[in-house]
Design an enzyme around this catalytic site. Structure first.
Site, short mmCIF file in Angstrom:
data_model
loop_
_atom_site.label_atom_id
_atom_site.label_comp_id
_atom_site.label_asym_id
_atom_site.label_seq_id
_atom_site.Cartn_x
_atom_site.Cartn_y
_atom_site.Cartn_z
N GLU A 91 0.82 -1.21 0.00
CA GLU A 91 0.00 0.00 0.00
C GLU A 91 0.86 1.26 0.00
O GLU A 91 1.99 1.28 0.49
CB GLU A 91 -0.99 0.01 1.16
CG GLU A 91 -0.39 0.10 2.53
CD GLU A 91 -1.47 0.17 3.61
OE1 GLU A 91 -2.04 -0.88 3.96
OE2 GLU A 91 -1.73 1.28 4.10
N CYS A 104 3.47 8.61 0.57
CA CYS A 104 4.09 7.75 1.58
C CYS A 104 4.21 6.36 0.97
O CYS A 104 3.22 5.76 0.58
CB CYS A 104 3.20 7.72 2.82
SG CYS A 104 3.74 6.54 4.06
N CYS A 111 6.95 -6.75 7.26
CA CYS A 111 8.04 -6.19 8.05
C CYS A 111 8.38 -7.18 9.16
O CYS A 111 7.50 -7.89 9.64
CB CYS A 111 7.58 -4.86 8.67
SG CYS A 111 8.82 -4.03 9.67
N CYS A 115 7.14 -4.21 15.90
CA CYS A 115 6.63 -3.17 16.82
C CYS A 115 5.20 -3.54 17.22
O CYS A 115 4.37 -3.89 16.39
CB CYS A 115 6.67 -1.79 16.16
SG CYS A 115 8.34 -1.29 15.71
N CYS A 118 1.91 -1.87 15.61
CA CYS A 118 1.89 -1.66 14.16
C CYS A 118 1.26 -2.83 13.42
O CYS A 118 1.61 -4.00 13.65
CB CYS A 118 3.32 -1.44 13.67
SG CYS A 118 3.44 -1.19 11.90
N GLU A 159 10.68 -1.71 7.02
CA GLU A 159 11.76 -0.97 7.68
C GLU A 159 12.81 -0.67 6.60
O GLU A 159 13.52 -1.57 6.14
CB GLU A 159 12.35 -1.81 8.82
CG GLU A 159 13.65 -1.29 9.38
CD GLU A 159 13.65 0.19 9.73
OE1 GLU A 159 12.70 0.68 10.38
OE2 GLU A 159 14.59 0.89 9.32
N SER A 190 12.01 7.11 7.44
CA SER A 190 11.69 6.82 8.84
C SER A 190 12.21 5.44 9.23
O SER A 190 11.97 4.46 8.53
CB SER A 190 10.17 6.88 9.01
OG SER A 190 9.80 6.54 10.32
N ASN A 289 -2.70 4.99 16.61
CA ASN A 289 -3.89 4.53 15.88
C ASN A 289 -4.23 3.13 16.37
O ASN A 289 -3.46 2.20 16.13
CB ASN A 289 -3.55 4.41 14.38
CG ASN A 289 -3.91 5.64 13.63
OD1 ASN A 289 -5.05 6.12 13.70
ND2 ASN A 289 -2.95 6.17 12.90
N CYS A 332 -1.00 2.74 9.53
CA CYS A 332 -0.01 2.02 8.73
C CYS A 332 -0.41 0.57 8.53
O CYS A 332 -0.64 -0.17 9.48
CB CYS A 332 1.33 2.02 9.46
SG CYS A 332 1.80 3.64 9.96
N1 SAH Z 1 9.78 1.02 9.89
C1 SAH Z 1 9.85 2.44 9.85
C2 SAH Z 1 8.85 3.10 8.93
C3 SAH Z 1 7.44 2.59 8.90
S1 SAH Z 1 6.36 2.95 10.23
C4 SAH Z 1 9.77 3.01 11.25
O1 SAH Z 1 9.64 2.25 12.18
O2 SAH Z 1 9.91 4.20 11.41
C5 SAH Z 1 6.04 4.69 10.18
C6 SAH Z 1 5.72 5.28 11.55
O3 SAH Z 1 4.40 4.94 11.99
C7 SAH Z 1 6.65 4.79 12.64
O4 SAH Z 1 6.98 5.86 13.49
C8 SAH Z 1 5.78 3.78 13.36
O5 SAH Z 1 6.25 3.52 14.64
C9 SAH Z 1 4.44 4.46 13.31
N2 SAH Z 1 3.28 3.59 13.54
C10 SAH Z 1 3.08 2.33 13.14
N3 SAH Z 1 1.88 1.88 13.54
C11 SAH Z 1 1.31 2.88 14.22
C12 SAH Z 1 0.06 3.02 14.88
N4 SAH Z 1 -0.82 2.03 14.93
N5 SAH Z 1 -0.20 4.20 15.45
C13 SAH Z 1 0.70 5.22 15.40
N6 SAH Z 1 1.87 5.15 14.79
C14 SAH Z 1 2.19 3.98 14.21
#
Ligand code: SAH
Length: 343
Positions: A91, A104, A111, A115, A118, A159, A190, A289, A332
């Protein structure tokens, strides 16, 4: 097979020369691929038919297939679901801002960083995207919306530093004056904080913005949210950030997703401020989120404000991320996830 769209200009020149062609041909082909962003060799009218056929035989071109487009009624944000040549879906998001249109992009299919909050990481990593597949997300969106893209954020699924080689090629091609020529300053990458790659990117001395997903004020809390925190401490991460600033002069962005009762207290804000004050940076607060698979709750509006005010008292520059496309599968990886769950 090597993908012609993933070749930087010098690499393309080499291929063209090896085919026994004059090297200026590389400039024409690069222009068709990366500036005019055509989808087939037949459009390359200033390239001889013989060369076009040879290229098509050795380096077939393919397109991303548009599976789904969702448009926000609130702010016009569009979410695209694209199918890759091997059937996987990714996406990308298109957002309109006063300063221009921003895309974006995803850097991987899935991934493996894990996290906790996410959605993109739930099914693990399927594969890396090629530089071409990262570029095509932008080219395709530009062709579909008929609007010029001026800003790119590598903040979609994946990532980017876990796919470092292709990321670098992508950045070189995207900023090449012979291609779309997106300004380095209009690109943000990021990362969840893969420390050795931060040093490597710093040494490239590009003018891109580095955003670090910090999300916690200390290692203990960070480890509970992000497995990568068990590999690199916040101290090591911030040392790498300082190096990035020294090498590039670019202010860093720290992303901090606020989870109610988890990392959003006044003590958390104090602890965070103590760690990052003095560093040339900007903090972007993101009320988390909520995703279906996890029980994280978004911080109250007033707690977000209080957190922001606290950081500002230390002289830290803070913004609260404007939520775009709230009415479509916003967070995301959620569009891709809901598609995969249904199919
Ligand atoms: N892997 C990279 C880029 C992708 S995520 C990274 O970790 O930065 C992009 C951003 O969205 C990151 O800061 C991630 O931690 C955040 N993110 C992912 N899921 C989220 C959620 N459910 N709510 C808020 N931020 C989120």
């Amino acid at each position: 097979m090597r993908d012609i769209r993933s070749m930087t200009f010098p690499e393309l020149q080499e291929v063209v020369e090896q085919m026994g062609e004059k090297s200026f041909k590389a400039g024409q082909i690069f222009d068709w691929l990366h500036k005019k962003t055509v989808s087939g060799y037949d459009r390359m009218t200033n390239v001889s038919k013989a060369l076009r056929e040879k290229l098509a035989g050795e380096y077939p071109l393919y397109e991303l297939e548009t599976v789904q487009v969702q448009t926000s009624k609130i702010d016009g944000t569009k979410k695209f679901l694209f199918r890759l040549q091997d059937g996987h879906v990714i996406e990308s998001v298109w957002m309109q801002y006063q300063h221009g249109n921003s895309v974006c992009i995803s850097s991987q299919v899935g991934c493996r960083m894990g996290c906790r909050f996410c959605a993109s990481t739930i099914g693990g990593l399927t594969r890396n995207l090629t530089a071409a597949e990262m570029l095509l997300q932008i080219y395709r969106i530009q062709n579909l919306t008929k609007e010029r893209v001026s800003n790119v954020v590598v903040m979609g699924t994946g990532e980017p530093f876990d796919n470092y080689g292709e990321l670098l090629k992508f950045l070189h091609i995207l900023t090449d004056e012979r291609g779309l020529h997106i300004s380095q300053r209009n690109i943000t990458v990021s990362t969840c904080g893969i420390v050795p790659r931060i040093y490597e990117l710093a040494d490239e001395k590009l003018q891109i913005t580095l955003a670090i997903s910090l999300h916690a004020p200390n290692d203990e809390k960070r480890k509970a949210l992000m497995p990568v925190a068990s590999r690199y401490s916040i101290r090591e991460l911030l040392a790498a950030c300082r190096y990035y600033f020294e090498q590039t002069g670019r202010r860093l962005t720290f992303e901090y997703s606020l989870v109610s009762g988890n990392n959003d207290s006044q003590q958390d804000a104090d602890e965070l401020a103590e760690k990052i004050k003095g560093l040339n940076c900007h903090v972007n607060l993101i009320p988390v989120n909520p995703i279906r698979e996890r029980s994280f709750v978004q911080s109250d509006k007033k707690d977000v404000e209080k957190f922001k005010n606290k950081l500002e008292k230390y002289g830290i520059n803070v913004t609260i991320r404007r939520e775009m496309g709230r009415d479509i599968d916003g967070a995301c990886g959620q569009l891709r996830k809901s598609y995969l769950d249904q199919n």
